[in-house]
Design a protein around this motif. Structure first.
Motif, PDB file in Angstrom:
ATOM      1  N   VAL A  89      46.318 -40.739 -25.031  1.00  0.00           N
ATOM      2  CA  VAL A  89      45.380 -39.815 -24.378  1.00  0.00           C
ATOM      3  C   VAL A  89      43.969 -40.062 -24.888  1.00  0.00           C
ATOM      4  O   VAL A  89      43.019 -40.130 -24.100  1.00  0.00           O
ATOM      5  N   ARG A  90      43.822 -40.218 -26.179  1.00  0.00           N
ATOM      6  CA  ARG A  90      42.484 -40.479 -26.732  1.00  0.00           C
ATOM      7  C   ARG A  90      41.922 -41.808 -26.215  1.00  0.00           C
ATOM      8  O   ARG A  90      40.740 -41.894 -25.867  1.00  0.00           O
ATOM      9  N   LEU A  91      42.755 -42.821 -26.154  1.00  0.00           N
ATOM     10  CA  LEU A  91      42.316 -44.125 -25.653  1.00  0.00           C
ATOM     11  C   LEU A  91      41.889 -44.028 -24.188  1.00  0.00           C
ATOM     12  O   LEU A  91      40.815 -44.507 -23.809  1.00  0.00           O
ATOM     13  N   TYR A  92      42.722 -43.393 -23.369  1.00  0.00           N
ATOM     14  CA  TYR A  92      42.390 -43.251 -21.946  1.00  0.00           C
ATOM     15  C   TYR A  92      41.125 -42.429 -21.760  1.00  0.00           C
ATOM     16  O   TYR A  92      40.296 -42.751 -20.901  1.00  0.00           O
ATOM     17  N   MET A  93      40.960 -41.374 -22.532  1.00  0.00           N
ATOM     18  CA  MET A  93      39.771 -40.543 -22.379  1.00  0.00           C
ATOM     19  C   MET A  93      38.508 -41.301 -22.794  1.00  0.00           C
ATOM     20  O   MET A  93      37.460 -41.159 -22.161  1.00  0.00           O
ATOM     21  N   LEU A  94      38.608 -42.121 -23.829  1.00  0.00           N
ATOM     22  CA  LEU A  94      37.461 -42.957 -24.205  1.00  0.00           C
ATOM     23  C   LEU A  94      37.106 -43.910 -23.073  1.00  0.00           C
ATOM     24  O   LEU A  94      35.927 -44.102 -22.756  1.00  0.00           O
TER      25      LEU A  94
END
Length: 120
Positions: free
Chosen positions: A81-86
């Motif tokens: 989720v953090r990777l996709y949001m970045l």
């Protein structure tokens, strides 16, 4: 991750599937209005192909976000989720700068909110 973070993450995934539908299947009038582009531009065959190609990427991103929520859990899901949001934040910042300021609010702001919430 909180339930709110998961709900907002799913909404961002669905939003990108919506972008895909507009970029790949909507008519030039809808595309011009949605993306604040001149009708004459989005009517050109080369622009239509470029929008369809961009639609594939948005669709893939939306599908990855949603499938990740179904397949993964715990720290793996949190990292994804953090990777996709970045990624969405970077694309949103670039789109807001180069296309229309509306993208800051539609794409960059929600992804930034989810990223921040993912740390709580």
């Amino acid at each position: 991750m909180t339930t709110l973070t998961l709900i907002l993450t799913a909404l961002i995934g669905i939003e990108h599937l919506g972008f895909m539908l507009i970029e790949m299947f909507a008519g030039p009038k809808t595309q011009a209005r949605t993306f604040a582009m001149p009708y004459e531009f989005v009517s050109q065959p080369q622009a239509r192909i470029a929008l369809e190609n961009q639609g594939l990427y948005n669709g893939a991103l939306g599908l990855l976000i949603i499938l990740s929520m179904v397949i993964f859990s715990g720290s793996t899901l949190l990292s994804l989720v953090r990777l996709y949001m970045l990624f969405v934040m970077i694309v949103g910042a670039y789109g807001g700068f180069t296309v229309t300021k509306k993208i800051y609010f539609v794409q960059l702001l929600p992804a930034t909110l989810v990223l921040i919430l993912s740390f709580f």
